[in-house]
Design a protein around this motif. Structure first.
Motif, mmCIF file in Angstrom:
data_model
loop_
_atom_site.group_PDB
_atom_site.id
_atom_site.type_symbol
_atom_site.label_atom_id
_atom_site.label_comp_id
_atom_site.label_asym_id
_atom_site.label_seq_id
_atom_site.Cartn_x
_atom_site.Cartn_y
_atom_site.Cartn_z
ATOM 1 N N ARG A 279 0.861 -1.178 0.000
ATOM 2 C CA ARG A 279 0.000 0.000 0.000
ATOM 3 C C ARG A 279 0.898 1.229 0.000
ATOM 4 N N SER A 280 0.548 2.222 -0.810
ATOM 5 C CA SER A 280 1.363 3.440 -0.899
ATOM 6 C C SER A 280 1.333 4.188 0.430
ATOM 7 N N GLY A 281 2.469 4.788 0.755
ATOM 8 C CA GLY A 281 2.590 5.512 2.009
ATOM 9 C C GLY A 281 3.662 6.570 1.922
ATOM 10 N N SER A 282 3.957 7.179 3.069
ATOM 11 C CA SER A 282 4.944 8.251 3.107
ATOM 12 C C SER A 282 6.365 7.736 2.992
ATOM 13 N N SER A 283 6.604 6.478 3.340
ATOM 14 C CA SER A 283 7.958 5.923 3.265
ATOM 15 C C SER A 283 8.336 5.656 1.816
ATOM 16 N N GLN A 284 9.610 5.887 1.495
ATOM 17 C CA GLN A 284 10.089 5.648 0.145
ATOM 18 C C GLN A 284 10.205 4.157 -0.176
ATOM 19 N N ALA A 285 10.217 3.313 0.868
ATOM 20 C CA ALA A 285 10.389 1.870 0.658
ATOM 21 C C ALA A 285 9.061 1.136 0.690
ATOM 22 N N TRP A 286 7.922 1.833 0.488
ATOM 23 C CA TRP A 286 6.630 1.143 0.573
ATOM 24 C C TRP A 286 6.465 0.111 -0.537
ATOM 25 N N ALA A 287 7.087 0.316 -1.694
ATOM 26 C CA ALA A 287 6.959 -0.619 -2.818
ATOM 27 C C ALA A 287 7.749 -1.894 -2.602
ATOM 28 N N GLU A 288 8.599 -1.943 -1.573
ATOM 29 C CA GLU A 288 9.407 -3.125 -1.291
ATOM 30 C C GLU A 288 9.085 -3.726 0.080
ATOM 31 N N THR A 289 8.119 -3.146 0.794
ATOM 32 C CA THR A 289 7.819 -3.595 2.149
ATOM 33 C C THR A 289 6.446 -4.248 2.170
ATOM 34 N N PRO A 290 6.367 -5.590 2.234
ATOM 35 C CA PRO A 290 5.054 -6.238 2.298
ATOM 36 C C PRO A 290 4.372 -5.987 3.640
ATOM 37 N N LEU A 291 3.040 -5.983 3.617
ATOM 38 C CA LEU A 291 2.235 -5.693 4.801
ATOM 39 C C LEU A 291 1.599 -6.966 5.349
ATOM 40 N N SER A 292 1.154 -6.893 6.582
ATOM 41 C CA SER A 292 0.390 -7.987 7.178
ATOM 42 C C SER A 292 -1.047 -7.942 6.679
ATOM 43 N N PHE A 293 -1.708 -9.101 6.717
ATOM 44 C CA PHE A 293 -3.109 -9.164 6.313
ATOM 45 C C PHE A 293 -3.775 -10.311 7.058
ATOM 46 N N TYR A 294 -5.100 -10.358 6.978
ATOM 47 C CA TYR A 294 -5.880 -11.405 7.625
ATOM 48 C C TYR A 294 -6.505 -12.300 6.557
ATOM 49 N N GLU A 295 -6.454 -13.586 6.809
ATOM 50 C CA GLU A 295 -7.161 -14.557 5.961
ATOM 51 C C GLU A 295 -8.522 -14.831 6.605
ATOM 52 N N LEU A 296 -9.603 -14.483 5.906
ATOM 53 C CA LEU A 296 -10.951 -14.655 6.418
ATOM 54 C C LEU A 296 -11.434 -16.056 6.071
ATOM 55 N N LEU A 297 -11.758 -16.868 7.084
ATOM 56 C CA LEU A 297 -12.024 -18.286 6.906
ATOM 57 C C LEU A 297 -13.478 -18.525 6.539
ATOM 58 N N GLN A 298 -13.686 -19.617 5.814
ATOM 59 C CA GLN A 298 -15.025 -20.106 5.558
ATOM 60 C C GLN A 298 -15.534 -20.847 6.808
ATOM 61 N N PRO A 299 -16.846 -21.031 6.925
ATOM 62 C CA PRO A 299 -17.345 -21.721 8.135
ATOM 63 C C PRO A 299 -16.790 -23.121 8.302
#
Length: 484
Positions: A171-191
């Protein structure tokens, strides 16, 4: 073209933390316990995960592209704005090079129509980098900044590496290294991915992410329901959480009517009422074995000795004199044949002092060894049977498509020369581009089936065609003509 700014109107809903697994990127130097807290958390629903990974498996060596669709929500207790990605809009056509900005510009209007039909919001996009590493390239950064400027929109990069599948959220941000820094995310489970004991089953196969929540071993991914027949190059994959307004997957301007739905099948007839159980029958005694009739007895001739024989009246022979004559001729002919072989072919000395035979017959001369002559038959020239010509039809259609695509590229360059001299307008130049794009779709479909058996010549030609089509795309962008 720049993406229009959209004011999000999120729906109130608590974050589904009890049905989610937190995924953090693996870091060489871990700085404390990862929390996953970031502005605009992203929940990636499992059906969308499966759809993206199936798209990658279908084209591991060719770049893929697609859009991420979902819904924005706001947690009423924490006041946090978060996103749930539950659909993927995939581009079935293979893309060439890494100019994703051109692809998004060409599909932007039709993608907006799809969003309206699916009652969803554009939450980002995804792209694969075969052999280019896990980071956004310069073209990817330009694409994201131009078309995905909202702070809650993300870019997903995936790739098939030798050690396995890797991926990342950016995700774009103020840091210059945002294009090389992966972010955390949540996997939403099926029932059905949450067991009774609380363990969770995950479908994420990325080797560069680690689950913070305990998960159970990954099971086989449940394939999403197949989409209806389509005539365009975009396919939308939906999840089971869609509302009634998005139950049918929209497609881009179909050129043919959809096939009518099959008539509903009649309900099965009700089962017949149970019948009273019949009493168990008593087996009848087996019938007696049939008696064998004795065969008639025969007596040998020796048994007739000592018994009076009944005189048998001899029948008169009906053989005529011609049978006797035939027997005499056979005997004489056989003797003549034997003499011819013995005295003529074998070369034995003639009896009774005869020095020659009538009719010019002469005994064959014997060999120097005094033995039987060697009869050498004349040599017979034998020709080998012509080998059947084997025609390989594996690459017939692929080579024909390669020739046709090369001809279309040359035709476009001729049109470009006429356009530069103001002899044709943008419409004439666009027709040449449309012809190449239509051929490119068929060429890539055939290329995927034949790529494993390429020889050096076809591999070199394939690389040349990729460069030629990329050059045509760049020249058309420089012409300032509107894309068809």
């Amino acid at each position: 073209m720049t993406a229009p700014s959209q004011t999000p109107t999120p729906a109130p809903q608590s974050m589904p933390m009890e049905r989610a697994i937190l995924w953090n990127p693996v870091k060489k130097e871990s700085a404390g316990r990862p929390s996953g807290r970031a502005p605009y958390p992203v929940f990636f629903q499992q059906e969308a995960v499966v759809a993206l990974q199936d798209h990658l498996k279908a084209s591991p060596q060719q770049a893929i592209f697609g859009f991420l669709i979902g819904t924005l929500y706001r947690d009423p207790d924490a006041g946090v704005l978060y996103a749930i990605i539950d659909k993927t809009l995939r581009l079935n056509q293979a893309i060439y090079g890494d100019k994703t900005e051109v692809v998004v510009a060409r599909l932007w209007d039709r993608m907006q129509e799809q969003l309206a039909r699916a009652s969803g919001r554009l939450l980002g996009w995804y792209h694969s980098h075969p052999g280019q590493g896990l980071a956004l390239t310069t073209h990817d950064v330009e694409t994201h900044v131009k078309f995905f400027a909202e702070p809650w929109q993300v870019a997903v990069i995936v790739a098939s590496e030798p050690e396995g599948v890797v991926g990342g959220f950016f995700r774009s941000g103020s840091s210059q290294a945002w294009a090389e820094t992966p972010l955390s995310f949540y996997e939403l489970l099926q029932p059905d991915s949450i067991r009774a004991d609380g363990k969770k089953r995950s479908f994420i196969t990325w080797k560069n992410y680690k689950a913070f929540n305990p998960v159970s071993p990954k099971g086989p991914a449940k394939a999403p329901a197949p989409p209806p027949p389509e005539t365009d190059d975009l396919t939308i994959h939906k999840s089971s959480a869609d509302d009634h307004a998005a139950r049918s997957a929209p497609v881009f301007v179909p050129t043919e009517p959809r096939a009518p739905a099959p008539p509903p099948t009649a309900p099965p007839p009700p089962p017949p009422p149970p019948r009273a159980k019949a009493p168990t029958p008593v087996p009848a005694p087996p019938p007696p074995a049939p008696r064998r009739t004795p065969a008639p007895s025969f007596r040998l001739l020796d048994e007739e000795k000592g018994k009076a024989r009944t005189p048998v009246r001899r029948r008169r022979s009906r053989r005529g004199p011609w049978l006797t004559l035939l027997a005499v001729l056979l005997i004489v002919g056989g003797g003549a044949a034997a003499g011819y072989w013995y005295y003529i072919l074998r070369g034995a000395p003639l009896p009774f002092g005869l020095q020659s035979l009538p009719f010019g017959l002469r005994p064959r001369a014997t060999g120097g060894g005094g033995g039987a002559p060697t009869v050498t038959p004349p040599p017979t020239a034998t020709r080998p049977a012509p080998a059947a010509r084997v025609v390989d039809t594996t690459f017939v259609r692929f080579d024909r498509l390669s020739d046709t695509l090369s001809s279309a590229v040359r035709n476009y360059h001729d049109r470009a020369a006429l356009f530069a001299n103001h002899q044709i307008d943008c419409e004439g130049l666009s027709r040449g581009l449309v012809a190449i794009e239509n051929l490119w779709i068929n060429y890539n479909a055939e290329r995927r089936d034949r790529m494993a058996a390429f020889d050096a010549r076809r591999a070199a030609r394939d690389q040349g065609l990729y460069g030629a089509v990329d050059s045509v795309e760049s020249q058309f962008e420089q012409s300032k003509c509107r894309r068809p």
